[in-house]
Motif scaffolding. Structure first.
Motif, short mmCIF file in Angstrom:
data_model
loop_
_atom_site.label_atom_id
_atom_site.label_comp_id
_atom_site.label_asym_id
_atom_site.label_seq_id
_atom_site.Cartn_x
_atom_site.Cartn_y
_atom_site.Cartn_z
N SER A 1 13.80 -18.76 18.99
CA SER A 1 14.24 -19.18 20.32
C SER A 1 15.35 -18.24 20.80
CB SER A 1 14.75 -20.61 20.26
OG SER A 1 15.95 -20.63 19.51
N LYS A 2 15.48 -18.17 22.11
CA LYS A 2 16.45 -17.25 22.69
C LYS A 2 17.84 -17.84 22.52
CE LYS A 2 13.11 -14.76 23.50
NZ LYS A 2 12.36 -15.65 22.56
N ASP A 3 18.64 -17.17 21.74
CA ASP A 3 19.95 -17.66 21.40
C ASP A 3 20.92 -17.41 22.55
OD1 ASP A 3 21.70 -18.82 19.80
OD2 ASP A 3 21.55 -17.39 18.15
N PRO A 4 21.44 -18.46 23.19
CA PRO A 4 22.28 -18.21 24.35
C PRO A 4 23.76 -18.02 24.01
CG PRO A 4 21.90 -20.54 24.14
CD PRO A 4 21.28 -19.89 22.94
N ILE A 5 24.10 -17.82 22.73
CA ILE A 5 25.52 -17.79 22.39
C ILE A 5 26.26 -16.69 23.15
CG2 ILE A 5 27.16 -17.30 20.54
CD1 ILE A 5 25.57 -18.92 18.71
N ARG A 6 27.31 -17.10 23.81
CA ARG A 6 28.18 -16.14 24.49
C ARG A 6 29.50 -16.13 23.74
NH1 ARG A 6 27.15 -15.25 30.28
NH2 ARG A 6 24.99 -15.85 30.68
N MET B 1 7.94 -17.06 16.95
CA MET B 1 8.95 -16.41 17.79
C MET B 1 10.24 -17.23 17.75
SD MET B 1 8.83 -15.46 21.77
CE MET B 1 7.11 -15.68 21.81
#
Lengths: 869, 421
Positions: B3-8, B1
């Motif tokens: 990772s949750k990409d936090p790019i804003r 899985m």
């Protein structure tokens, strides 16, 4: 059939070998799907086969079950469900068995395939023992199989909707997963798999989060996992916290202090991948509180579904210093790297969100940091100070910010001109843009830009457009907002004297060799468009000159042949921007009679360019050209008829473009423009257009958002050609009727669905309106009488449903008037019996919305004429 | 899985110019669709033909005959067929003419508005096709000028199509060169004709300011427009209209029924009243500007020699014999001025035909309509026993009483008494 070799060959570096293998597999699939799928699952489960062929077998199997495109996806679902039950059990058995494999890739691929099958079967109440068999002996399994089972549970939760699993199953999943996530779990892989699984299972845990004890336990385990010695587990645990922050915001109060401790430690001391998630937690809390406070709408006594707990406000004095520290951790070239995302960027973004959440309160907490760092020798400090300033410009009140900005502005202008660091200049130009975006405009009380500094600001920005591409791009952005602020000041706009200079500077930017970097080209044209939109009649002559320049540029792109594919891509982008710019200019010039007249001398040339543009196949370019043509049709009026013979095939092409549905939608709108321009002269093209529109409506491939405008377009056509719409009635009316029935009831629909339903209703009603008005005073009016009961019934039923928005109410009550107006006494008694002509009408007559009231007054007068005759 | 990409989004512009272009197109399309719909719904497009009427010297405008079909509705299907002088005459009939208040209507405080009427020239103002034209009651041209009304000037502000026009009922007030708008007949192509006064005033107040028509005059906006302030006709509103300060010279009070539609010609749903305190012209003057000893009246000569008011149906005052008509070279349709020497039996059985009239002559040419009965009676009352402001206040305060006709009786009593005297 033995598929191993083909699966291996399909991954060969030799393209001939690869191609042959792919074709063979495809052929096999087409000839005998059941056998094909079975071979793949057999391949996947066989321990003696190579890992590469097992993995690809799993992926091919997965692709046979799911597709991105919605239409294709439902086909695959149906295909799977129609397969023999015995065969499916056999395949599913192999899949589950693969979870015990010693080969990681095989297990992991099987997990994903199981989730896809579950996504199809569970909603159909099939494979009900799946969850049970995954959990049955999870604690006795060897670690690698336990890890695979947990991973599978996670994927299943990602794949299916929460209502598919019953609470008992959810409880079992959560218990197993949370236990394996506990610090007592010694195997790192198992604990990581469990942590990632809980992330997906959180959406299923509504009931569990409402139970204090269960929630406490889940939170304890998640928080403990953030302290794991293993970095991947810490990161996954913070990802869970982020998700909990948005899903269960209202449950966080008891834990927020602890979470603050954990996150601030992670931000300061942990590895970047973990720190980023810790910052993201606070950004998420800001998102939630901004939404809640927006819903309050300043009315703090209102009953909101979710109360605001003001977590950000409470943590403010510790949160802000923590974020400010991160700003100093920039990377050297982050402004040139489009995918960059680091601590400084995340921290600044979060700081901006905090400012939007708390408003004025953040200003005194940030100002000392700015004052201390903005003049330092180290570029990092100057940049961090500037970035902090730019970040807090949205949120606090203008009265709080304006005095500070007035002091800072000339410093900023100097920095943008003279600072030795490109990074500082980039952030300074961006900050200027934010100043103009939020604090400059005709509605602001104390203007930031005055007669005294206007010239300096413009000349600094124009100078910066010659700087590095990333700096120039930000300067263009600042100019965009500077122009926008003067949108409605008319002939007093201080930009008038600089118009020519500004336009020339932007054109120069567009000609820069490096304009394709940092989206500079796009920024230059966007700003040019805004400058044109906000221009005044004083500069209309210059806009007319500009259109010739833009036409020449577009002509140039059409001349260039034989270019590399990279060049072609750039050229296509440029064509899109040029068409967009032409659209803006055309719309601007058509807004006043004298300039419209002047524009018309170029109409032939413009149209011929657009027709050439259609020769190049690119959706964005088509869309832009089509929009520009709509604007031109509006300006040209009936004379537009002369372009129709050449344009028609492109209209048809646009209406057939299901895949790039934006093109289709835009074309539908332009058909409306052309109807209004040509009126009955559009008649020769109507057979073709109507056929295409009817096909569009019956297609389940076409994006649903295009359907409401198609109905409105029926109305446009009917209004244009009047009683000649007769021959389309027998096709259009049944479609309208069935769509109307579908949209009449919305019970149980969510907000998004209700919004769509209202768009649909509005389209249907606009169609009815156009049709009734089109037939007015025609001897063929009686053709519509048989449809009247249904239309009235539709109005009554949407009235009863009570979920129309104001636009639909206005259109609906107008249709009542149109029906009465056109059918007159033929419909008198029908109208009188309808609910709409009584309760609905009187509600509308006393509406506060003057557009509704206006339509209602019209309906009332039409009805009174209809029933008095 | 993964990772949750936090790019804003980072330093990205907060706008999408492409979306903006798309939205502006959609906005233009929906506005144009609305416009097309309004156009289809509106009956009034042919009003444009009136703008073609040149300000030539007007022909015999007193030729309005009773046989002409009376126009009760602003029906342009009819108007579209007429041109020139005929059009002007038709036009003149379209203004809503208030009756004079000779008794106090029921439910005055709940169903009526009141305003202080500006002194000046009553006219229609029509804006269309980049020009604004004002016409007096008799159809003659007052001004031709650019204005900020929809399509009232050739500027780039006018975004509407050529079909967008408006018609306002105004009083032009000379001292401050301002058009005071008392009603709105059409706005931006939409007929307000069948809308209640309530709605028309609401719309008027909203729209007029929006356009900039209330701004100071400029090159593209020659005269200033102002909406009249209408008040609910309660104690406070009546007081405000009567004693309050207005930016113009007052000429009486205008009352308007909230539920009434705009109606051409005389209507009892719009009433005018005046006394010395709020008007300089309570009692009519003659052509020399003096108050004659005896009340004078302008009547229309009908085919059969009867003398009629402008009411529908007309009230008949007297009958001229054919000899008199021949001697004075009078024709049917002529407006004639008479002095009233006696009222006959009007105040006992309502029959006017016995009135004793003395021929004075033809009235000023600018007059194109005979007096209405209510005007004649109001003038009589003004000379003998006026309806006083105190009575209006009493009626407003006693509004809860359903039957306000008691007042009528009082007035009739009064007038009868003074008649006897």
């Amino acid at each position: 059939m033995e598929v191993t070799q083909f699966l291996l060959n399909a991954q060969s570096v030799d393209s001939t070998v690869r191609k042959h293998a792919e074709d063979t597999l495809k052929q096999f699939q087409e000839q005998n799907l059941p056998a094909f799928l079975l071979s793949l699952s057999t391949e996947l489960v066989s321990e003696e086969k190579p890992a590469e062929s097992r993995k690809l077998a799993g992926l091919v199997l997965k692709n046979a079950l799911d597709a991105k495109e919605q239409h294709r996806k439902s086909e695959l679902v149906q295909r799977w469900l129609s397969l023999d039950v015995g065969l499916r059990s056999q395949i599913k058995g192999f899949l589950l068995q693969t979870l015990y494999s010693g080969v990681h890739d095989a297990r992991s691929t099987a997990s994903q395939v199981i989730a896809k099958v579950a996504g199809i079967e569970l909603p159909h109440k099939q494979w009900l023992d799946l969850i049970g068999s995954l959990l049955s002996n999870i604690h006795q399994l060897p670690p690698h199989a336990k890890q695979a089972s947990l991973e599978t549970l996670g994927y299943i939760c990602e794949e299916v909707d929460p209502d598919v699993l019953d609470q008992d199953q959810v409880n079992k999943i959560l218990t197993a997963v949370v236990q394996s996530m506990n610090a007592t779990e010694s195997n790192v892989d198992v604990r990581l798999a469990a942590t990632r699984a809980i992330y997906n299972a959180l959406g299923f845990a509504q009931a569990n989060f409402s139970n204090d004890m269960e929630r406490d336990y889940i939170m304890k385990v998640v928080c403990e996992a953030t302290l794991s010695p293993e970095v991947k587990i810490r990161q996954a645990a913070f990802e869970c916290l982020v998700s909990i922050g948005s899903t269960y915001y209202e449950k966080l109060a008891p834990y927020i202090k602890d979470i603050f401790m954990i996150t601030s430690k992670a931000v300061r001391d942990d590895e970047e991948s973990v720190s980023l998630q810790a910052i993201e937690f606070w950004s998420t809390i800001c998102d939630e509180e901004i939404d809640i406070l927006e819903e309050y709408g300043g009315d703090f006594t209102a009953d909101s579904d979710v109360p605001c707990y003001y977590f950000v406000k409470q943590a403010l004095s510790a949160l802000v210093p923590m974020l400010l520290e991160t700003l100093l951790k920039q990377e050297e070239d982050q402004d040139q790297d489009e995918g960059a995302w680091n601590l400084a960027m995340a921290g600044g973004t979060c700081l901006g969100l905090v400012a939007r959440t708390v408003g004025d309160e953040i200003v005194p907490l940030v100002m000392p940091f700015i004052e201390e760092n903005i003049t330092k020798a180290d570029w990092r400090q100057r940049e961090a100070a500037t970035y902090a300033f730019g970040s807090i410009l949205e949120g606090p009140s203008p009265s709080k910010l304006t005095p500070i900005v007035n002091v800072a502005l000339s410093f900023m202008l100097t920095a943008l001109t003279n600072d030795s660091s490109s990074h500082v200049k980039d952030t300074t130009a961006w900050t200027l843009g934010r100043i103009f975006e939020f604090l400059h405009g005709s509605t602001t009380e104390a203007p930031i830009i005055t007669a005294a500094n206007c010239q300096q600001i413009i000349s600094v920005l124009l100078q910066s457009m010659k700087d590095a591409p990333n700096v120039a791009e930000k300067a263009c952005g600042a100019l965009y907002f500077l122009a926008q602020g003067y949108e409605d000041v008319g002939s007093t706009s201080p930009l008038i004297p600089y118009f020519q200079e500004v336009v020339q500077a932007l054109l120069n930017v567009s000609h820069r060799e490096d304009a394709s970097e940092s989206r500079l080209l796009t920024a230059a044209y966007e700003t040019l468009n805004e400058v044109v939109r906000c221009s005044t009649e004083e500069t209309a002559r210059l806009v007319l000159e500009l259109i010739q320049v833009i036409m020449a540029e577009l002509h140039k792109t059409l001349e260039a042949h034989r270019i590399s594919s990279g060049e072609r891509e750039k050229q296509t982008e440029l064509q899109g921007l040029l068409c967009g710019c032409l659209q803006v200019i055309i719309q601007k010039l058509c807004a006043s009679e004298p300039t419209k007249f002047a524009l018309m001398q170029y109409a032939d040339q413009i149209m011929s360019l657009f027709l050439q543009v259609f020769g190049c196949r690119n959706a964005t370019v088509h869309e832009e050209a089509m929009l520009a043509i709509g604007a031109l049709a509006y300006g040209t009026g009936p004379n537009f008829a002369k372009y129709m013979p050449d344009l028609y095939k492109y209209l048809e092409m646009g209406l057939q473009n299901f895949e790039e549905y934006q093109v289709c939608a835009v074309t539908v709108g332009v058909v409306g423009d052309i109807c209004r321009a040509l009126e009955d002269k559009i008649l020769p093209y109507c057979d073709g257009i109507m056929t295409q529109l009817l096909k569009d409506l019956s297609s389940n491939q076409l994006h649903r958002s295009v359907k409401p405008p198609i109905f409105s377009c029926f109305g446009d056509i009917a209004l244009a050609i009047g009683e000649d719409f007769e021959k389309y009635l027998m096709y259009a009316m049944p479609m309208l009727q069935s769509a109307a029935e579908l949209s009449a009831r919305t019970s149980g629909a969510d907000d998004e669905m209700i919004e769509y339903t209202n768009l649909l209703r509005n389209g249907i009603l606009e169609a009815y309106s156009g049709i009734f008005q089109g037939f007015k005073n025609s001897p063929k009016t009686q053709l519509l009488i048989s449809y009247a009961p249904h239309v009235l019934q539709f109005l009554d039923s949407i009235y009863v449903e009570k979920d129309m928005d104001d636009v639909v109410i206005k259109t609906a009550i107008g249709v009542l008037g149109d029906l009465a107006d056109t059918l007159g006494s033929h419909a008198g008694s029908l109208i009188q019996q309808s609910l709409s002509s009584n309760d609905f009408l009187s509600e509308c007559l006393s509406s506060d919305d003057h557009l509704i009231k206006e339509s209602a007054e019209w309906a009332r007068s039409a009805i009174s004429r209809a029933i008095s005759v | 899985m993964s990772s949750k990409d936090p790019i804003r989004s980072f330093k990205q512009p907060s706008f999408s110019d492409q979306r903006k272009r798309r939205q502006q197109s959609l906005q233009r399309q929906s506005q144009n669709r609305e416009e097309a719909q309004r156009h289809a719904r509106s009956l009034l497009q042919t009003i444009l033909s009136f703008l073609d009427v040149q300000p030539e010297s007007h022909g015999d405008i007193s030729l309005v005959t009773q046989s002409e079909e009376s126009v009760k509705e602003f029906d342009v299907r009819q108007a579209a067929r007429i041109r020139g002088a005929e059009a002007r005459r038709w036009f003149a009939k379209q203004l809503m003419m208030p009756e004079w208040m000779i008794d106090i209507p029921d439910r005055l405080s709940s169903d009526w508005y009141v305003c202080a009427r500006p002194s000046g020239k009553r006219c229609f103002v029509v804006s269309s096709n980049g020009i604004t034209v004002s016409r007096l009651r008799n159809g003659s041209l007052l001004h031709r000028f650019p204005s900020a009304l929809p399509n009232g000037a050739r500027t780039n502000k006018s975004t509407g199509s050529g079909q967008s026009y408006c018609i306002l009922d105004c009083i032009f007030h000379e001292p401050d060169q301002t058009y005071y708008v008392i009603d709105m007949v059409c706005w931006a192509g939409i007929s307000m004709y069948e809308c209640t006064a309530d709605f028309r005033f609401f719309w008027l107040n909203n729209k007029l300011v929006e356009t900039g028509a209330c701004d100071r005059p400029s090159v593209s906006h020659k005269y200033m427009f102002r909406a009249i302030s209408f008040f609910d006709c309660d104690q406070e509103g009546l007081n405000e209209a009567y004693t309050g300060i207005a930016p113009y010279v007052k000429d009486g009070l205008l009352f308007c029924n909230k539920h009434s539609h705009y109606q051409s010609g005389n209507t009892p749903l719009s009433l005018v009243w005046k006394d010395e305190k709020c008007s300089q012209y309570v009692i009519d003057t003659d052509s020399k500007g003096l108050i004659p000893d005896q009340q004078q009246v302008v009547l229309e000569l009908l085919d059969d020699g009867r003398l009629a008011t402008s009411d529908e149906p007309p009230a008949i005052f007297a009958h001229l014999d054919s000899r008199f008509i021949q001697e004075n070279e009078l024709k049917a349709g002529n407006l004639l001025r008479f002095a009233i020497k006696g009222w006959g039996s009007y105040f006992t059985d309502g029959n006017l035909e016995g009135a004793d009239l003395q021929y004075v002559g033809k009235p000023n040419r600018s007059k194109n309509l005979a007096d209405s009965l209510s005007k004649v009676v109001f003038q009589y009352m003004a000379r003998n026993a006026p309806l006083r402001i105190e009575q209006l206040f009493t009626a407003v305060n006693a509004s809860r009483k359903e039957d306000a006709t008691i007042c009528d009786l009082d007035i009739v009593d009064l007038t009868l008494n003074s008649m006897d005297a």
